[in-house]
Write a protein that holds these residues in place. Structure first.
Motif, PDB file in Angstrom:
ATOM      1  N   TYR A   1      -7.517   1.761   2.950  1.00 45.98           N
ATOM      2  CA  TYR A   1      -8.226   3.022   2.728  1.00 45.98           C
ATOM      3  C   TYR A   1      -7.237   4.171   2.544  1.00 45.98           C
ATOM      4  CZ  TYR A   1     -11.266   7.040   3.488  1.00 45.98           C
ATOM      5  OH  TYR A   1     -11.927   8.236   3.351  1.00 45.98           O
ATOM      6  N   ILE A   2      -6.220   4.218   3.388  1.00 41.69           N
ATOM      7  CA  ILE A   2      -5.208   5.275   3.277  1.00 41.69           C
ATOM      8  C   ILE A   2      -4.475   5.160   1.945  1.00 41.69           C
ATOM      9  CG2 ILE A   2      -3.113   6.268   4.292  1.00 41.69           C
ATOM     10  CD1 ILE A   2      -4.149   5.135   7.021  1.00 41.69           C
ATOM     11  N   CYS A   3      -4.158   3.943   1.561  1.00 42.14           N
ATOM     12  CA  CYS A   3      -3.494   3.705   0.272  1.00 42.14           C
ATOM     13  C   CYS A   3      -4.372   4.185  -0.881  1.00 42.14           C
ATOM     14  CB  CYS A   3      -3.166   2.225   0.117  1.00 42.14           C
ATOM     15  SG  CYS A   3      -2.379   1.813  -1.447  1.00 42.14           S
ATOM     16  N   TYR A   4      -5.647   3.853  -0.842  1.00 46.00           N
ATOM     17  CA  TYR A   4      -6.574   4.295  -1.892  1.00 46.00           C
ATOM     18  C   TYR A   4      -6.660   5.816  -1.948  1.00 46.00           C
ATOM     19  CZ  TYR A   4      -8.395  -0.412  -2.874  1.00 46.00           C
ATOM     20  OH  TYR A   4      -8.544  -1.724  -3.267  1.00 46.00           O
ATOM     21  N   LEU A   5      -6.656   6.471  -0.803  1.00 44.90           N
ATOM     22  CA  LEU A   5      -6.650   7.933  -0.796  1.00 44.90           C
ATOM     23  C   LEU A   5      -5.371   8.464  -1.430  1.00 44.90           C
ATOM     24  CD1 LEU A   5      -8.010   8.888   2.742  1.00 44.90           C
ATOM     25  CD2 LEU A   5      -9.107   9.348   0.557  1.00 44.90           C
ATOM     26  N   ALA A   6      -4.233   7.887  -1.042  1.00 47.50           N
ATOM     27  CA  ALA A   6      -2.933   8.328  -1.555  1.00 47.50           C
ATOM     28  C   ALA A   6      -2.834   8.154  -3.057  1.00 47.50           C
ATOM     29  CB  ALA A   6      -1.809   7.573  -0.854  1.00 47.50           C
ATOM     30  N   GLU A   7      -3.430   7.079  -3.576  1.00 47.68           N
ATOM     31  CA  GLU A   7      -3.362   6.774  -5.006  1.00 47.68           C
ATOM     32  C   GLU A   7      -4.448   7.485  -5.809  1.00 47.68           C
ATOM     33  OE1 GLU A   7      -1.031   4.984  -6.494  1.00 47.68           O
ATOM     34  OE2 GLU A   7       0.006   4.482  -4.633  1.00 47.68           O
ATOM     35  N   GLY A   8      -5.379   8.160  -5.126  1.00 47.21           N
ATOM     36  CA  GLY A   8      -6.453   8.848  -5.828  1.00 47.21           C
ATOM     37  C   GLY A   8      -7.605   7.945  -6.221  1.00 47.21           C
ATOM     38  N   LYS A   9      -7.611   6.716  -5.698  1.00 51.92           N
ATOM     39  CA  LYS A   9      -8.693   5.774  -6.000  1.00 51.92           C
ATOM     40  C   LYS A   9      -9.913   6.049  -5.132  1.00 51.92           C
ATOM     41  CE  LYS A   9      -5.515   2.198  -7.477  1.00 51.92           C
ATOM     42  NZ  LYS A   9      -4.942   0.880  -7.182  1.00 51.92           N
TER      43      LYS A   9
END
Length: 63
Positions: free
Chosen positions: A28-36
């Motif tokens: 989830y954090i990765c998706y937020l960071a990537e704008g997904k």
């Protein structure tokens, strides 16, 4: 838009590190960071910002 990825990199942290500190999933954090993923709750923004040692305004662009 947010600065999670840049700040995380400067602090030499991984998404797993942030997962442990926030209780949020690394994906989830990765998706937020990537704008997904967008529009996180204030609680989520506070958890991530705190784990990064920053204010919410420094990590997330607030309108």
């Amino acid at each position: 838009m947010n600065s999670i990825k840049a700040i995380k990199k400067k602090l030499n942290l991984t998404y797993r590190d942030l997962e442990k500190q926030t209780g949020l999933s690394a994906m989830y954090i990765c998706y937020l960071a990537e704008g997904k993923r967008t529009n996180p709750s204030l609680e989520v923004m506070q958890k991530i910002s705190s784990a990064l040692g920053k204010k919410v305004e420094e990590v997330f662009k607030l309108n």
